[in-house]
Write an enzyme that holds these catalytic residues in place. Sequence first.
Site, PDB file in Angstrom:
ATOM      1  N   CYS A  77       0.847  -1.192   0.000  1.00  0.00           N
ATOM      2  CA  CYS A  77       0.000   0.000   0.000  1.00  0.00           C
ATOM      3  C   CYS A  77       0.886   1.246   0.000  1.00  0.00           C
ATOM      4  CB  CYS A  77      -0.957  -0.041   1.184  1.00  0.00           C
ATOM      5  SG  CYS A  77      -2.214   1.241   1.165  1.00  0.00           S
TER       6      CYS A  77
ATOM      7  N   ASP B 265      -9.424  -3.314  -6.984  1.00  0.00           N
ATOM      8  CA  ASP B 265      -8.776  -2.118  -6.418  1.00  0.00           C
ATOM      9  C   ASP B 265      -8.574  -1.110  -7.550  1.00  0.00           C
ATOM     10  OD1 ASP B 265      -7.480  -0.428  -4.663  1.00  0.00           O
ATOM     11  OD2 ASP B 265      -5.605  -1.560  -4.661  1.00  0.00           O
TER      12      ASP B 265
ATOM     13  N   HIS C 134      -8.037  -4.495  -2.569  1.00  0.00           N
ATOM     14  CA  HIS C 134      -6.862  -3.856  -1.990  1.00  0.00           C
ATOM     15  C   HIS C 134      -6.437  -4.620  -0.733  1.00  0.00           C
ATOM     16  CE1 HIS C 134      -4.156  -0.461  -1.415  1.00  0.00           C
ATOM     17  NE2 HIS C 134      -4.501  -0.438  -0.145  1.00  0.00           N
TER      18      HIS C 134
END
Length: 271
Positions: free
Chosen positions: A158, A205, A236
């Site tokens: 991330c 995502d 995600h």
Amino acid sequence: MTLATEWVRYGKNQEYIGYIAKMDRVNENLPAVLVIQEIWGVDKHIQDITERFAEAGYLAFAPDLYAKAEELRTERVAEVKAFLDTLPHSVWNNPDEREQALRELEEEKQNRVTKTFERMFSGINSSDYIEQLLATSSFLREEYGASKGQGVASVGFCMGGALSAQLACRDPKLKGAVIFYGNAPQDEDIKHIQCPVYGFYGDQDKRISDNVPHLAEQMKQNGKSFEYKIYQNTGHAFFNDTRASYNVASARDAYQQVLQFFHQVLNTETK
């Protein structure tokens, strides 16, 4: 074989700290995997990932990018995480709905969560983080006894995925960079990348995965090595096994691919 783990200080003035893991009975210097945290910090999940790479035969190191910030202490970040977990994910990036939820908290907690949230999400592109990561890769290559003289590759998740890509743009000695569902670097920075890059994404995502073909084209135009996988029916943070977004099949495959990638880029010593 058991692992040796510890928190170590490093940097010119010992201003940085990071979590390190290695097999305790291995005496030779090992190639290093630099593990870059999610926005939640070097929590138990990131420590666990660091230990997994150590068990695979690497010196694994997770720099704590939050260590110097009062608002980003572990308990403060955990409080924000607990608050966000009460909301639908779509609300996280919706300021109006998020503010409405915040107003339902008691005033002191509301102030804490607001300050920490703003610091966390406004600091993703912090140049301070890149400076620490550059100091970390240099420390692992040139100073730390268990990895000195060996190659360094990075992997991030991330926020850390975006930082792994940025590190590849800034560190010409980096051997490889892995991006897990992180934003791509700026087009103008791609020309500076000197190492292979591998990306892992979920098709659900969209905010990130929809931009991957553009990144692939930019890497190709600049003569850079870039492989990627976009997993179907995957969202995600699919690698985080502490969250509802975890996808075991996608995570299992990605882990196998990452180990193969590290074996390829870290199989020779840095001279």
